[in-house]
Design a protein around this motif. Structure first.
Motif, PDB file in Angstrom:
ATOM      1  N   GLU A   1      44.609  57.178  28.237  1.00 12.87           N
ATOM      2  CA  GLU A   1      45.491  56.194  27.489  1.00 12.87           C
ATOM      3  C   GLU A   1      46.840  56.317  26.515  1.00 12.87           C
ATOM      4  OE1 GLU A   1      44.038  52.490  24.363  1.00 12.87           O
ATOM      5  OE2 GLU A   1      42.645  54.309  24.503  1.00 12.87           O
ATOM      6  N   GLU A   2      47.480  55.581  26.915  1.00  6.85           N
ATOM      7  CA  GLU A   2      48.988  55.795  26.255  1.00  6.85           C
ATOM      8  C   GLU A   2      48.423  55.563  24.706  1.00  6.85           C
ATOM      9  OE1 GLU A   2      52.157  56.587  27.165  1.00  6.85           O
ATOM     10  OE2 GLU A   2      51.721  56.632  29.276  1.00  6.85           O
ATOM     11  N   HIS A   3      49.360  56.458  23.755  1.00  6.64           N
ATOM     12  CA  HIS A   3      49.187  56.162  22.497  1.00  6.64           C
ATOM     13  C   HIS A   3      50.261  56.882  21.635  1.00  6.64           C
ATOM     14  CE1 HIS A   3      46.894  59.814  23.197  1.00  6.64           C
ATOM     15  NE2 HIS A   3      47.287  60.195  21.834  1.00  6.64           N
ATOM     16  N   ARG A   4      50.620  56.399  20.609  1.00  3.03           N
ATOM     17  CA  ARG A   4      51.697  56.923  19.731  1.00  3.03           C
ATOM     18  C   ARG A   4      51.567  56.466  18.306  1.00  3.03           C
ATOM     19  NH1 ARG A   4      54.780  59.171  22.115  1.00  3.03           N
ATOM     20  NH2 ARG A   4      54.781  58.095  24.295  1.00  3.03           N
ATOM     21  N   PHE A   5      51.811  57.383  17.236  1.00  4.69           N
ATOM     22  CA  PHE A   5      52.057  57.110  15.973  1.00  4.69           C
ATOM     23  C   PHE A   5      53.292  56.620  15.555  1.00  4.69           C
ATOM     24  CE2 PHE A   5      48.234  59.768  16.201  1.00  4.69           C
ATOM     25  CZ  PHE A   5      47.139  58.960  15.386  1.00  4.69           C
ATOM     26  N   THR A   6      53.806  55.659  15.031  1.00  5.91           N
ATOM     27  CA  THR A   6      54.821  55.193  14.707  1.00  5.91           C
ATOM     28  C   THR A   6      55.002  54.829  13.241  1.00  5.91           C
ATOM     29  OG1 THR A   6      54.406  52.916  15.081  1.00  5.91           O
ATOM     30  CG2 THR A   6      55.248  54.181  17.123  1.00  5.91           C
ATOM     31  N   ASP A   7      56.292  54.548  12.622  1.00  2.18           N
ATOM     32  CA  ASP A   7      56.210  53.940  11.415  1.00  2.18           C
ATOM     33  C   ASP A   7      55.670  55.017  10.250  1.00  2.18           C
ATOM     34  OD1 ASP A   7      57.774  51.800  12.359  1.00  2.18           O
ATOM     35  OD2 ASP A   7      56.157  50.863  12.515  1.00  2.18           O
ATOM     36  N   ILE A   8      55.896  56.289  10.534  1.00  2.70           N
ATOM     37  CA  ILE A   8      55.230  57.529   9.826  1.00  2.70           C
ATOM     38  C   ILE A   8      55.925  57.346   8.238  1.00  2.70           C
ATOM     39  CG2 ILE A   8      54.667  59.757   9.483  1.00  2.70           C
ATOM     40  CD1 ILE A   8      54.937  59.638  12.758  1.00  2.70           C
ATOM     41  N   THR A   9      55.315  56.539   7.109  1.00  2.00           N
ATOM     42  CA  THR A   9      55.885  56.465   6.045  1.00  2.00           C
ATOM     43  C   THR A   9      55.541  57.563   5.171  1.00  2.00           C
ATOM     44  OG1 THR A   9      54.006  55.119   5.171  1.00  2.00           O
ATOM     45  CG2 THR A   9      55.842  54.004   6.476  1.00  2.00           C
ATOM     46  N   GLU A  10      54.317  58.479   5.580  1.00  2.00           N
ATOM     47  CA  GLU A  10      54.110  59.434   4.421  1.00  2.00           C
ATOM     48  C   GLU A  10      53.640  60.449   5.503  1.00  2.00           C
ATOM     49  OE1 GLU A  10      50.982  58.129   2.126  1.00  2.00           O
ATOM     50  OE2 GLU A  10      51.805  56.391   1.446  1.00  2.00           O
ATOM     51  N   ASP A  11      53.934  61.916   5.151  1.00  2.00           N
ATOM     52  CA  ASP A  11      53.683  62.964   5.863  1.00  2.00           C
ATOM     53  C   ASP A  11      52.275  62.709   6.490  1.00  2.00           C
ATOM     54  OD1 ASP A  11      55.967  64.141   5.265  1.00  2.00           O
ATOM     55  OD2 ASP A  11      54.964  65.627   3.833  1.00  2.00           O
ATOM     56  N   LEU A  12      52.039  62.628   8.022  1.00  2.00           N
ATOM     57  CA  LEU A  12      50.675  62.343   8.296  1.00  2.00           C
ATOM     58  C   LEU A  12      49.925  63.777   9.005  1.00  2.00           C
ATOM     59  CD1 LEU A  12      49.120  59.875   9.509  1.00  2.00           C
ATOM     60  CD2 LEU A  12      50.365  60.270  11.773  1.00  2.00           C
ATOM     61  N   ALA A  13      48.725  63.721   8.439  1.00  2.00           N
ATOM     62  CA  ALA A  13      47.848  64.858   8.996  1.00  2.00           C
ATOM     63  C   ALA A  13      46.579  64.209   9.742  1.00  2.00           C
ATOM     64  CB  ALA A  13      47.352  65.876   7.785  1.00  2.00           C
ATOM     65  N   LEU A  14      46.197  64.913  10.875  1.00  2.00           N
ATOM     66  CA  LEU A  14      45.318  64.199  11.458  1.00  2.00           C
ATOM     67  C   LEU A  14      44.354  65.397  12.020  1.00  2.00           C
ATOM     68  CD1 LEU A  14      47.666  62.103  13.581  1.00  2.00           C
ATOM     69  CD2 LEU A  14      45.868  61.167  12.051  1.00  2.00           C
ATOM     70  N   LEU A  15      43.046  65.254  11.757  1.00  2.00           N
ATOM     71  CA  LEU A  15      42.120  66.227  12.396  1.00  2.00           C
ATOM     72  C   LEU A  15      41.916  65.407  13.861  1.00  2.00           C
ATOM     73  CD1 LEU A  15      39.237  67.158  10.060  1.00  2.00           C
ATOM     74  CD2 LEU A  15      40.441  68.658  11.437  1.00  2.00           C
ATOM     75  N   VAL A  16      42.020  66.247  14.992  1.00  2.00           N
ATOM     76  CA  VAL A  16      41.914  65.875  16.297  1.00  2.00           C
ATOM     77  C   VAL A  16      40.512  66.495  17.171  1.00  2.00           C
ATOM     78  CG1 VAL A  16      42.982  65.243  18.315  1.00  2.00           C
ATOM     79  CG2 VAL A  16      44.378  65.600  16.200  1.00  2.00           C
ATOM     80  N   PHE A  17      39.801  65.757  17.341  1.00  2.00           N
ATOM     81  CA  PHE A  17      38.759  66.149  17.938  1.00  2.00           C
ATOM     82  C   PHE A  17      38.780  65.749  19.691  1.00  2.00           C
ATOM     83  CE2 PHE A  17      37.421  65.675  13.937  1.00  2.00           C
ATOM     84  CZ  PHE A  17      36.390  66.791  13.606  1.00  2.00           C
ATOM     85  N   PHE A  18      38.889  66.825  20.504  1.00  2.00           N
ATOM     86  CA  PHE A  18      39.007  66.590  21.872  1.00  2.00           C
ATOM     87  C   PHE A  18      37.505  66.869  22.710  1.00  2.00           C
ATOM     88  CE2 PHE A  18      43.344  67.956  20.911  1.00  2.00           C
ATOM     89  CZ  PHE A  18      44.258  66.855  21.633  1.00  2.00           C
ATOM     90  N   ALA A  19      37.283  65.945  23.453  1.00  2.00           N
ATOM     91  CA  ALA A  19      36.019  66.364  24.438  1.00  2.00           C
ATOM     92  C   ALA A  19      36.442  65.835  25.720  1.00  2.00           C
ATOM     93  CB  ALA A  19      35.001  65.690  23.696  1.00  2.00           C
ATOM     94  N   PRO A  20      36.364  66.780  26.947  1.00  2.00           N
ATOM     95  CA  PRO A  20      36.034  68.256  26.910  1.00  2.00           C
ATOM     96  C   PRO A  20      37.367  68.924  25.728  1.00  2.00           C
ATOM     97  CG  PRO A  20      36.799  67.776  28.951  1.00  2.00           C
ATOM     98  CD  PRO A  20      36.686  66.487  28.235  1.00  2.00           C
TER      99      PRO A  20
END
Length: 105
Positions: free
Chosen positions: A81-100
């Motif tokens: 799925e196409e996806h993108r974070f935009t309009d980042i107004t504050e430093d962004l931190a994300l935990l990312v879980f990939f499966a597999p």
């Protein structure tokens, strides 16, 4: 058992930073950091993803919708799925879980 110390903390290392913390055959976990005002240049992945927003504010844009996101939000993005974070107004931190586990590009 494994404890992931520091996972989910913002890392100001370049324009976008991904650090993998754990990898098994069935999943991987990392932290993705994008500074305020930054540009998310990721491409769709071959794996399902769960994002947990640990810090910052942004907008997640996909073909099926747009969501404002902030700390505590949990987001699911299906493989390819196409996806993108935009309009980042504050430093962004994300935990990312990939499966597999994340295969890279």
């Amino acid at each position: 058992m494994k404890k992931l110390v520091g996972a989910g903390g913002f890392t100001p290392d370049g324009p976008n930073h991904f650090a993998e913390h754990l990898r098994t055959d069935s999943l991987s976990v990392g932290t993705y950091s994008i500074p305020a005002g930054g540009v998310d240049d990721q491409a769709p992945h071959h794996e399902d993803e769960i994002y947990v927003v640990t810090a910052g504010r942004a907008t997640l844009v996909t073909p099926t919708g747009t969501e404002l996101v902030g700390p505590g939000d949990v987001l699911f993005v299906a493989a390819e799925e196409e996806h993108r974070f935009t309009d980042i107004t504050e430093d962004l931190a994300l935990l990312v879980f990939f499966a597999p586990a994340y295969s890279g590009r």
